[in-house]
Design an enzyme around this catalytic site. Structure first.
Site, short mmCIF file in Angstrom:
data_model
loop_
_atom_site.label_atom_id
_atom_site.label_comp_id
_atom_site.label_asym_id
_atom_site.label_seq_id
_atom_site.Cartn_x
_atom_site.Cartn_y
_atom_site.Cartn_z
N GLY A 61 7.86 -0.60 0.74
CA GLY A 61 7.21 -1.51 -0.20
C GLY A 61 5.82 -1.09 -0.64
O GLY A 61 5.44 0.08 -0.57
N ALA A 109 18.95 -5.79 -6.22
CA ALA A 109 19.74 -6.96 -5.81
C ALA A 109 19.53 -8.11 -6.78
O ALA A 109 18.41 -8.32 -7.26
CB ALA A 109 19.33 -7.39 -4.40
N GLU A 113 -15.33 -7.36 -16.22
CA GLU A 113 -14.84 -8.58 -15.58
C GLU A 113 -15.08 -9.76 -16.51
O GLU A 113 -16.16 -9.92 -17.07
CB GLU A 113 -15.56 -8.76 -14.24
N HIS A 155 -24.14 -3.43 22.95
CA HIS A 155 -25.22 -2.85 22.15
C HIS A 155 -25.01 -1.35 22.05
O HIS A 155 -24.66 -0.73 23.04
CB HIS A 155 -26.57 -3.12 22.82
C1 LIG Z 1 -3.69 -1.28 -4.55
C2 LIG Z 1 -3.37 -2.25 -3.46
C3 LIG Z 1 -4.07 -2.21 -2.29
C4 LIG Z 1 -3.78 -3.12 -1.27
N1 LIG Z 1 -4.51 -3.06 -0.12
C5 LIG Z 1 -4.27 -3.95 0.85
C6 LIG Z 1 -4.99 -3.91 2.07
O1 LIG Z 1 -5.86 -3.06 2.24
N2 LIG Z 1 -4.70 -4.81 3.02
C7 LIG Z 1 -3.73 -5.77 2.85
O2 LIG Z 1 -3.52 -6.57 3.75
N3 LIG Z 1 -3.01 -5.83 1.72
C8 LIG Z 1 -3.26 -4.94 0.71
N4 LIG Z 1 -2.51 -4.99 -0.42
C9 LIG Z 1 -1.45 -6.01 -0.54
C10 LIG Z 1 -0.18 -5.61 0.23
O3 LIG Z 1 0.25 -4.33 -0.19
C11 LIG Z 1 0.93 -6.63 0.02
O4 LIG Z 1 0.41 -7.90 0.33
C12 LIG Z 1 2.15 -6.37 0.89
O5 LIG Z 1 2.67 -5.09 0.65
C13 LIG Z 1 3.22 -7.44 0.64
O6 LIG Z 1 4.36 -7.16 1.38
P1 LIG Z 1 5.77 -7.78 0.95
O7 LIG Z 1 6.71 -7.42 2.04
O8 LIG Z 1 5.61 -9.20 0.60
O9 LIG Z 1 6.16 -7.06 -0.42
P2 LIG Z 1 6.23 -5.53 -0.85
O10 LIG Z 1 5.55 -4.64 0.13
O11 LIG Z 1 5.76 -5.47 -2.25
O12 LIG Z 1 7.77 -5.18 -0.76
C14 LIG Z 1 8.70 -5.73 -1.64
C15 LIG Z 1 9.86 -4.74 -1.80
O13 LIG Z 1 10.91 -5.40 -2.47
C16 LIG Z 1 11.53 -4.49 -3.37
N5 LIG Z 1 12.24 -5.27 -4.38
C17 LIG Z 1 11.72 -6.07 -5.33
N6 LIG Z 1 12.67 -6.65 -6.05
C18 LIG Z 1 13.85 -6.20 -5.57
C19 LIG Z 1 15.22 -6.43 -5.90
N7 LIG Z 1 15.55 -7.28 -6.86
N8 LIG Z 1 16.17 -5.79 -5.20
C20 LIG Z 1 15.83 -4.95 -4.19
N9 LIG Z 1 14.57 -4.69 -3.82
C21 LIG Z 1 13.58 -5.31 -4.49
C22 LIG Z 1 10.36 -3.69 -3.90
O14 LIG Z 1 10.79 -2.45 -4.43
C23 LIG Z 1 9.49 -3.54 -2.65
O15 LIG Z 1 9.79 -2.36 -1.96
C24 LIG Z 1 -2.76 -4.08 -1.45
C25 LIG Z 1 -2.00 -4.11 -2.63
C26 LIG Z 1 -2.32 -3.20 -3.65
C27 LIG Z 1 -1.51 -3.26 -4.90
#
Ligand SMILES: Cc1cc2nc3c(=O)[nH]c(=O)nc-3n(C[C@H](O)[C@H](O)[C@H](O)COP(=O)(O)OP(=O)(O)OC[C@H]3O[C@@H](n4cnc5c(N)ncnc54)[C@H](O)[C@@H]3O)c2cc1C
Length: 459
Positions: free
Chosen positions: A39, A115, A199, A440
């Site tokens: 993801g 999906a 912004e 410290h």
């Molecule tokens: C640039 C950036 C930097 C970040 N940095 C941080 C950080 O430093 N610390 C932090 O805590 N969070 C950070 N985040 C946020 C973090 O990445 C997300 O909160 C986290 O990945 C969410 O996890 P998730 O499992 O909900 O979804 P995701 O990791 O987004 O996984 C969802 C998965 O579902 C799949 N999917 C979607 N729809 C379908 C479908 N219909 N069928 C099959 N598969 C599907 C996608 O391809 C994806 O692989 C960052 C985000 C970004 C964009």
């Protein structure tokens, strides 16, 4: 049709952990991923950005070498191809490992396709139909492109495409002065680009307190990042090979011109192409799946975990969502989302570590509170490191003496904040930490000192 005990849609932080945990508990599980296993966080979020932030820090420190008595002959140059190669080398084994982990898990069948719901218990994956009594939606989100005038006339980068570039944009325009935009802005400034942050709000990271926003702006501007606030109506257009951003439609120019554009204007959930209407799953007005405190949707047998439920936007909240669902289903442990204390970091340098309420939120509660504040110039370790920008502050409930929230903007702030978070989870009075003996010289050692100087929060 193939029948499973559970279908997990999406294999990000939430989905990957859930699929393997359920399978290890003996359920027959289908894990479906349409794109990149692991993801957002692993592939295009936390891991690659923090790898790049580290390269940017190295460049920054190298330029400051003389301050530390380190002589570097010649100009400090950044080789973007090597920066990208380092980032890719960090990702590659983790990406491969994640997919292998899923594929090696007994009882877990992996599908690599999109999906889509056909009914509350049926999901179409490629040409196959899968069914299960339990379905977990963990589809995360993607970069949102808001309706900006002229956006269709220019090429723009997102957090995904930004990670593929291996050259230095001469002038990067970053639309969006919040968490993702600012990390990229400072990073590219340190790599050597001219950077302008645009912004719409009157201040950067507008969800934070004003003093935090101001200090962050100061940190970035000292490094040469241009900050344009109150960009009420952004209008984009081309001028030859360059991109212009008009900042105020009513008043016409001023406009700013750059060579590349990064859109960092927020995220939207991946819920629009899931066929949720066939399952009857309710969404809120912004497309997030509505869930209860244990992450159940309105449809029995369907849960929503991670970014797509709008209850968090972080890897640690997605992981905690997985823990809540697993605890309820497998451990007879009624964990819930409202047990969670909001905590996160903004990984500019120095970082901002945050937990609980902001000062503005504490004021809004209208109950007597105490506040403590210390500058990072008071922190011995920060002085020793010549990294004294920022401050720390803490808010305490005057009656219960429990900590309500804190911000540490400064070197090590992303780590030191956890001491405060843990005290909040323990529901212990602040006096416990005030009397604790911290090591410290560390950033954390000033927290007890700050707690010893609390003053009433003036209305
Ligand atoms: C640039 C950036 C930097 C970040 N940095 C941080 C950080 O430093 N610390 C932090 O805590 N969070 C950070 N985040 C946020 C973090 O990445 C997300 O909160 C986290 O990945 C969410 O996890 P998730 O499992 O909900 O979804 P995701 O990791 O987004 O996984 C969802 C998965 O579902 C799949 N999917 C979607 N729809 C379908 C479908 N219909 N069928 C099959 N598969 C599907 C996608 O391809 C994806 O692989 C960052 C985000 C970004 C964009």
């Amino acid at each position: 049709m193939t029948n499973y005990d559970a279908i997990v849609i999406g294999t990000g932080t939430g989905g990957g952990s859930l699929a393997t945990r359920l399978a290890n508990a003996g359920l027959k599980v289908a894990a479906v991923e349409r794109k990149l296993f692991g993801g957002t966080c692993l592939n295009v979020g936390c891991t690659p950005t923090k790898a790049l932030v580290a390269s940017a820090y190295a460049a920054h420190l190298a330029r400051r070498g003389a301050e530390y008595g380190v002589a570097i002959e010649g100009r400090v140059a950044v080789d973007m191809k090597r920066v990208k190669a380092r980032k890719d080398a960090i990702l590659a084994p983790r990406q491969a490992g994640f997919e292998q982990w899923l594929r090696d898990t007994k009882n877990c069948t992996v599908y690599h396709d999109h999906a889509r719901f056909l009914s509350p218990h049926e999901v179409k994956v490629g040409g196959e139909v899968l069914s299960a009594d339990k379905i977990f939606i963990t589809v995360g989100g993607r970069a949102a492109a808001p309706p900006i005038e002229g956006l269709e006339t220019v090429e723009y980068l997102t957090n995904v495409s930004m990670l593929d570039i291996d050259f230095l944009p001469p002038h990067l325009l970053v639309v969006g002065g919040s968490y993702i935009g600012l990390e990229f802005a400072q990073m590219y400034r340190r790599f050597g680009s001219e950077v302008t942050v645009i912004e719409m709000a009157p201040r950067l990271v507008p969800r934070e307190d004003e003093d935090v926003s101001e200090a962050i702006r100061d940190i970035l501007e000292k490094e040469g990042v241009h900050v344009r606030l109150n960009a009420k109506c952004i209008e984009l257009g081309r001028r030859g090979h360059e991109i212009t951003a008009g900042l105020d439609c009513a008043g016409g120019p001023p406009a700013v011109t750059g060579t590349h554009l990064l859109l960092a204007t927020g995220r939207r959930p991946n819920t629009d192409d899931l066929g949720l209407e066939h399952a009857g799953v309710k969404l809120d007005g912004r497309g997030y799946i509505v869930v209860d405190d244990q992450l159940r949707t309105n449809v029995p047998g369907i849960w929503a975990v991670g970014d797509c439920n709008g209850r968090g936007a972080f890897t640690h909240t997605a992981y905690n969502d997985f823990e809540i669902v697993a605890a309820n289903l497998l451990d007879n442990d009624p964990r819930k989302v409202t047990d969670r204390i909001p905590a996160y970091a903004l990984f500019i340098d120095p970082p901002l570590g945050r937990v609980g309420l902001t000062e503005a939120e504490v004021r809004k509660r209208g109950r007597p509170a105490l506040i403590g504040r210390r500058a990072m110039t008071d922190v011995a370790r920060a002085v020793e490191k010549s990294e004294t920008q920022g401050f720390m502050k803490v808010l305490v409930d005057a009656a219960s003496k429990e900590i309500l929230g804190a911000a540490i903007l400064g070197v090590g702030g992303d780590e030191a904040i956890h001491a405060i978070a843990d005290l909040m989870y323990a529901k212990a009075p602040y006096t416990v930490m005030q009397r604790a003996v911290h090591i410290h010289p560390t950033v954390s050692e000033l927290i007890p000192t700050m707690l010893g100087e609390l003053k009433p929060l003036q209305p």
